[in-house]
Design a protein around this motif. Sequence first.
Motif, PDB file in Angstrom:
ATOM      1  N   ASP A 223       0.813  -1.220   0.000  1.00 41.17           N
ATOM      2  CA  ASP A 223       0.000   0.000   0.000  1.00 41.17           C
ATOM      3  C   ASP A 223       0.844   1.266   0.000  1.00 41.17           C
ATOM      4  O   ASP A 223       0.335   2.353  -0.289  1.00 41.17           O
ATOM      5  CB  ASP A 223      -0.927   0.017   1.216  1.00 41.17           C
ATOM      6  CG  ASP A 223      -2.027  -1.021   1.121  1.00 41.17           C
ATOM      7  OD1 ASP A 223      -2.267  -1.521  -0.004  1.00 41.17           O
ATOM      8  OD2 ASP A 223      -2.627  -1.361   2.154  1.00 41.17           O
ATOM      9  N   TRP A 224       2.135   1.137   0.349  1.00 38.25           N
ATOM     10  CA  TRP A 224       2.993   2.313   0.489  1.00 38.25           C
ATOM     11  C   TRP A 224       3.946   2.484  -0.675  1.00 38.25           C
ATOM     12  O   TRP A 224       4.751   3.403  -0.701  1.00 38.25           O
ATOM     13  CB  TRP A 224       3.776   2.220   1.811  1.00 38.25           C
ATOM     14  CG  TRP A 224       2.844   1.981   2.948  1.00 38.25           C
ATOM     15  CD1 TRP A 224       2.540   0.787   3.540  1.00 38.25           C
ATOM     16  CD2 TRP A 224       2.008   2.961   3.574  1.00 38.25           C
ATOM     17  NE1 TRP A 224       1.590   0.960   4.518  1.00 38.25           N
ATOM     18  CE2 TRP A 224       1.240   2.286   4.561  1.00 38.25           C
ATOM     19  CE3 TRP A 224       1.832   4.330   3.423  1.00 38.25           C
ATOM     20  CZ2 TRP A 224       0.329   2.939   5.372  1.00 38.25           C
ATOM     21  CZ3 TRP A 224       0.921   4.987   4.221  1.00 38.25           C
ATOM     22  CH2 TRP A 224       0.187   4.291   5.189  1.00 38.25           C
ATOM     23  N   SER A 225       3.879   1.584  -1.647  1.00 37.92           N
ATOM     24  CA  SER A 225       4.724   1.687  -2.836  1.00 37.92           C
ATOM     25  C   SER A 225       4.008   2.510  -3.903  1.00 37.92           C
ATOM     26  O   SER A 225       2.799   2.392  -4.083  1.00 37.92           O
ATOM     27  CB  SER A 225       5.034   0.295  -3.390  1.00 37.92           C
ATOM     28  OG  SER A 225       5.666   0.381  -4.649  1.00 37.92           O
ATOM     29  N   THR A 226       4.761   3.350  -4.601  1.00 39.10           N
ATOM     30  CA  THR A 226       4.184   4.123  -5.704  1.00 39.10           C
ATOM     31  C   THR A 226       4.854   3.770  -7.029  1.00 39.10           C
ATOM     32  O   THR A 226       4.831   4.552  -7.976  1.00 39.10           O
ATOM     33  CB  THR A 226       4.302   5.642  -5.448  1.00 39.10           C
ATOM     34  OG1 THR A 226       5.691   5.991  -5.314  1.00 39.10           O
ATOM     35  CG2 THR A 226       3.551   6.046  -4.191  1.00 39.10           C
ATOM     36  N   THR A 227       5.468   2.586  -7.092  1.00 39.67           N
ATOM     37  CA  THR A 227       6.110   2.156  -8.330  1.00 39.67           C
ATOM     38  C   THR A 227       5.111   2.127  -9.479  1.00 39.67           C
ATOM     39  O   THR A 227       5.436   2.465 -10.621  1.00 39.67           O
ATOM     40  CB  THR A 227       6.744   0.766  -8.147  1.00 39.67           C
ATOM     41  OG1 THR A 227       7.739   0.839  -7.120  1.00 39.67           O
ATOM     42  CG2 THR A 227       7.416   0.289  -9.429  1.00 39.67           C
ATOM     43  N   ASP A 228       3.879   1.749  -9.197  1.00 37.79           N
ATOM     44  CA  ASP A 228       2.842   1.712 -10.235  1.00 37.79           C
ATOM     45  C   ASP A 228       2.533   3.116 -10.748  1.00 37.79           C
ATOM     46  O   ASP A 228       2.535   3.372 -11.955  1.00 37.79           O
ATOM     47  CB  ASP A 228       1.579   1.051  -9.669  1.00 37.79           C
ATOM     48  CG  ASP A 228       0.468   0.939 -10.708  1.00 37.79           C
ATOM     49  OD1 ASP A 228       0.754   1.102 -11.901  1.00 37.79           O
ATOM     50  OD2 ASP A 228      -0.681   0.697 -10.312  1.00 37.79           O
ATOM     51  N   THR A 229       2.281   4.059  -9.826  1.00 41.74           N
ATOM     52  CA  THR A 229       1.871   5.398 -10.251  1.00 41.74           C
ATOM     53  C   THR A 229       3.035   6.203 -10.828  1.00 41.74           C
ATOM     54  O   THR A 229       2.825   7.085 -11.655  1.00 41.74           O
ATOM     55  CB  THR A 229       1.250   6.172  -9.071  1.00 41.74           C
ATOM     56  OG1 THR A 229       2.172   6.185  -7.975  1.00 41.74           O
ATOM     57  CG2 THR A 229      -0.045   5.528  -8.634  1.00 41.74           C
ATOM     58  N   VAL A 230       4.270   5.888 -10.410  1.00 41.40           N
ATOM     59  CA  VAL A 230       5.428   6.635 -10.913  1.00 41.40           C
ATOM     60  C   VAL A 230       5.982   6.022 -12.197  1.00 41.40           C
ATOM     61  O   VAL A 230       6.304   6.721 -13.157  1.00 41.40           O
ATOM     62  CB  VAL A 230       6.535   6.716  -9.839  1.00 41.40           C
ATOM     63  CG1 VAL A 230       7.783   7.410 -10.399  1.00 41.40           C
ATOM     64  CG2 VAL A 230       6.034   7.470  -8.613  1.00 41.40           C
ATOM     65  N   LEU A 231       6.100   4.692 -12.219  1.00 43.75           N
ATOM     66  CA  LEU A 231       6.716   4.009 -13.354  1.00 43.75           C
ATOM     67  C   LEU A 231       5.730   3.198 -14.190  1.00 43.75           C
ATOM     68  O   LEU A 231       6.082   2.738 -15.277  1.00 43.75           O
ATOM     69  CB  LEU A 231       7.828   3.065 -12.866  1.00 43.75           C
ATOM     70  CG  LEU A 231       8.996   3.698 -12.113  1.00 43.75           C
ATOM     71  CD1 LEU A 231      10.001   2.629 -11.730  1.00 43.75           C
ATOM     72  CD2 LEU A 231       9.664   4.790 -12.935  1.00 43.75           C
ATOM     73  N   GLY A 232       4.526   2.990 -13.675  1.00 40.26           N
ATOM     74  CA  GLY A 232       3.558   2.162 -14.395  1.00 40.26           C
ATOM     75  C   GLY A 232       3.856   0.677 -14.293  1.00 40.26           C
ATOM     76  O   GLY A 232       3.300  -0.124 -15.047  1.00 40.26           O
ATOM     77  N   ILE A 233       4.724   0.276 -13.360  1.00 39.93           N
ATOM     78  CA  ILE A 233       5.113  -1.135 -13.200  1.00 39.93           C
ATOM     79  C   ILE A 233       4.407  -1.712 -11.984  1.00 39.93           C
ATOM     80  O   ILE A 233       4.539  -1.190 -10.874  1.00 39.93           O
ATOM     81  CB  ILE A 233       6.641  -1.267 -13.039  1.00 39.93           C
ATOM     82  CG1 ILE A 233       7.350  -0.789 -14.309  1.00 39.93           C
ATOM     83  CG2 ILE A 233       7.028  -2.698 -12.699  1.00 39.93           C
ATOM     84  CD1 ILE A 233       8.852  -0.716 -14.182  1.00 39.93           C
ATOM     85  N   ASP A 234       3.662  -2.792 -12.197  1.00 38.53           N
ATOM     86  CA  ASP A 234       2.976  -3.443 -11.084  1.00 38.53           C
ATOM     87  C   ASP A 234       2.534  -4.820 -11.549  1.00 38.53           C
ATOM     88  O   ASP A 234       1.503  -4.955 -12.191  1.00 38.53           O
ATOM     89  CB  ASP A 234       1.767  -2.618 -10.623  1.00 38.53           C
ATOM     90  CG  ASP A 234       1.025  -3.279  -9.464  1.00 38.53           C
ATOM     91  OD1 ASP A 234       1.636  -4.120  -8.784  1.00 38.53           O
ATOM     92  OD2 ASP A 234      -0.147  -2.935  -9.245  1.00 38.53           O
ATOM     93  N   VAL A 235       3.331  -5.843 -11.250  1.00 39.10           N
ATOM     94  CA  VAL A 235       3.013  -7.203 -11.675  1.00 39.10           C
ATOM     95  C   VAL A 235       2.388  -7.958 -10.510  1.00 39.10           C
ATOM     96  O   VAL A 235       2.993  -8.067  -9.446  1.00 39.10           O
ATOM     97  CB  VAL A 235       4.282  -7.933 -12.165  1.00 39.10           C
ATOM     98  CG1 VAL A 235       3.932  -9.350 -12.611  1.00 39.10           C
ATOM     99  CG2 VAL A 235       4.910  -7.159 -13.317  1.00 39.10           C
ATOM    100  N   PRO A 236       1.175  -8.471 -10.659  1.00 33.43           N
ATOM    101  CA  PRO A 236       0.525  -9.198  -9.573  1.00 33.43           C
ATOM    102  C   PRO A 236       1.378 -10.373  -9.098  1.00 33.43           C
ATOM    103  O   PRO A 236       1.922 -11.128  -9.903  1.00 33.43           O
ATOM    104  CB  PRO A 236      -0.788  -9.674 -10.204  1.00 33.43           C
ATOM    105  CG  PRO A 236      -1.049  -8.701 -11.306  1.00 33.43           C
ATOM    106  CD  PRO A 236       0.301  -8.346 -11.842  1.00 33.43           C
TER     107      PRO A 236
END
Length: 375
Positions: A223-236
């Motif tokens: 919940d505290w990572s912003t890798t998705d919103t900053v880099l668009g990377i988020d692998v389930p």
Amino acid sequence: MTVRELVEIGPGKIVARGWRLSEVALVPTRRTRDIDDVSTEWQLDAYRFEIPAVGHPSDATMSPTSVIEMGRLGGLGVLNGEGLWCRYVDPNSLLKELADTPAENAIERLQEIYAEPVKPELIAERIAELRAGGITTAIRFSPQHTAELAPLAVEAGVDLLVIQGTIVSAEHVSSGGDVLNLKQFIADLDVPVVVGGATNYKTAMHLMRTGAAGVIVGVGSDDWSTTDTVLGIDVPMASAIVEAAAARRDYLDETGGRYVHLIADGEMTNSGAIAKAIACGADSVMLGSILADAAESPAAGAWWHSAASHPKLPRGRFRPGDSGDVEVPDLEAILYGPSNSSDGSQNLFGGLRRAMAKTGYTTVKEFQKASLVTA
């Protein structure tokens, strides 16, 4: 290679369907086991651990003291070789300050504090401190600074080296000519190496071929990572682990029996997630924010990812520390109980043992064969 479900999201664009740990569940078999017959032991290279737990190398949770306590309790703590303990002789006052810092001011303050350079002599001192604690010692470096700093740790007698970034490739290529060839680098080291994160079959396979003893799967997302919103990377995570496990099976055949351990890093919010990660194929899990609540954590409940302090592109939110009236469990209660919470945030490995017993498995390796279902 595994075949993933593909979905067309528009003309000419096909995407793979991924699954989070929260989207799958364990399926009991016809057999159950007595919980006293269940073992959560695992072994990485020559080092044996009572529980499949690795402490995420964040300064919020892993100080020399808490790393030693993690080792004493049967897990593996990892100190951040580029963190505050290797930048300051005594960062306790800074950690206390951070615990009391409002979230809206925290990232800027983190950037200021981490601007202090890493001091090579402190790397050796911290490793000596860990070795004196009688535990298996591990230290983490980023891929960018591994070639410079890792030899200092090896010379100081570290047992395990962790090379960890958001995404790590087998060979980082730069037009400036700077290349870290992990295969060559690992071959020249006298200690086992854990490297990652990997998020798919191909990357995991390439990292295994470097000679690494272990591969970190995932990007530490919570919940505290912003890798998705900053880099668009988020692998389930469920999908990432299953793909890495498939790569491991093929690598095992390719090498005639060389086994590479998988350490899942991300979505580890409760004991159920740990159980499902291992059922997907992980050998161990990396615990981050869930350990921030432990009394031994140096930032008094505050949590941040290492990437949150990046000087140009921070990737993480800051969770402030606990108020003084909050009952704080110690690390032993979080790992082994007894728990005073029913949400799976304490007695993590009691929960894992019970999940294994109720689905009929007695070892972590066997539990990787457990059946999973999704709605």
